[in-house]
Design an enzyme around this catalytic site. Sequence first.
Site, PDB file in Angstrom:
ATOM      1  N   ASN A 291      41.492  47.083  46.299  1.00  0.00           N
ATOM      2  CA  ASN A 291      41.696  47.927  45.120  1.00  0.00           C
ATOM      3  C   ASN A 291      41.065  49.301  45.295  1.00  0.00           C
ATOM      4  OD1 ASN A 291      43.224  46.165  43.499  1.00  0.00           O
ATOM      5  ND2 ASN A 291      41.399  45.097  42.775  1.00  0.00           N
TER       6      ASN A 291
ATOM      7  N   HIS B 122      45.171  49.861  42.565  1.00  0.00           N
ATOM      8  CA  HIS B 122      45.449  48.594  41.898  1.00  0.00           C
ATOM      9  C   HIS B 122      46.901  48.156  42.028  1.00  0.00           C
ATOM     10  CE1 HIS B 122      41.539  47.824  39.984  1.00  0.00           C
ATOM     11  NE2 HIS B 122      41.426  49.140  39.940  1.00  0.00           N
TER      12      HIS B 122
ATOM     13  N   GLU C  63      41.381  37.806  41.535  1.00  0.00           N
ATOM     14  CA  GLU C  63      41.821  37.263  42.821  1.00  0.00           C
ATOM     15  C   GLU C  63      41.539  35.775  42.940  1.00  0.00           C
ATOM     16  OE1 GLU C  63      37.631  38.950  43.680  1.00  0.00           O
ATOM     17  OE2 GLU C  63      39.240  39.142  42.202  1.00  0.00           O
TER      18      GLU C  63
END
Length: 341
Positions: free
Chosen positions: A209, A214, A244
Amino acid sequence: MSHLLNKLADLTAERDRTALDRTLVSTVNDLIKPLTLVLYRLVGEEGQQRWLTCAQLGPGTGQTFFQPAWVEFESLPPLDAYPLRVQATTGARLVQSQDQRLSIFGLGTGPDGLCVLEMTCAQPLSKVQKGQVAAVLRLFGNFEQALDYGERDALTELLNRKTFDGAFMKATLERQTDPQSLPDDRRDPAADTHYWLAMLDIDHFKRVNDNFGHLIGDEVLLLLARLMRSNFRFQDQLYRFGGEEFVVLMRCHSEAESADALERLRAATERFNFPQVGCITISIGFTEVRSGDTPSGAFERADKAVYYAKEHGRNQVCSYAHLIASGVQEKVVNAGDMELF
């Protein structure tokens, strides 16, 4: 009419998918009174799909039965064994045999796959009856879509956290059921198998990220979900809990079989070339679901195994039971809770 309305109300009151399928068959049976009535669903990856019996009217009983979702995939009939069913799922919503006594209604294109409602009748269905069945199936399809909206992760279309507790409690109840107490035609031939809970976490996902943004991070999550679908069996239940973190609830004969399945996913992830990002790896921890277990208890064990994997090099699969057997245990606190590492 009031009886039909009550049945439709029952249909939209269901939240359990198995019960929903059975209520659909029961509703159509009350409406049409066919000789046979079965709901089939296509399961498996595209190109290898097979027919799973979701709900079936018991001849002469008025009761519905279903095929256990944990049936061996290879034992199911292949897609092309029933060309009329295929035709009903590829454009034509209603396919009938030449004498019109066999009618197959196609419905659904959601995450759980295409399905058909197949019935045989003593006489061909009238135009009114066809319309009635089609209306019930539209209601069923719309309700399924509404359930999917609330039970699926919007990004990956995997199941979300809200649906997990019910599936977990089913697994623990099944562990407590003595298969010898069931009638012969209802016993599970794989009754010696066990449920396993696995937690997997993308290694260094924050770097993805931070370095790529993102949107690329979301693409990684989406592609990992696809890898999960292709590496697990159709009946394994796959969840995204947020960020995640992903969870798998599966049924296997042994710890070794569970470890092999999870290792296949780990290796497939490591080999996969994620666009712009390249290689990513995952750490996995898993534990057996025990009789009388709780979600929090199983999660705690699997989480400790994931923590150990991350603290010892990442990109690996760790079994909680193996860690305990190997002496990876620091102390016992608070009524037996084990602190690992």
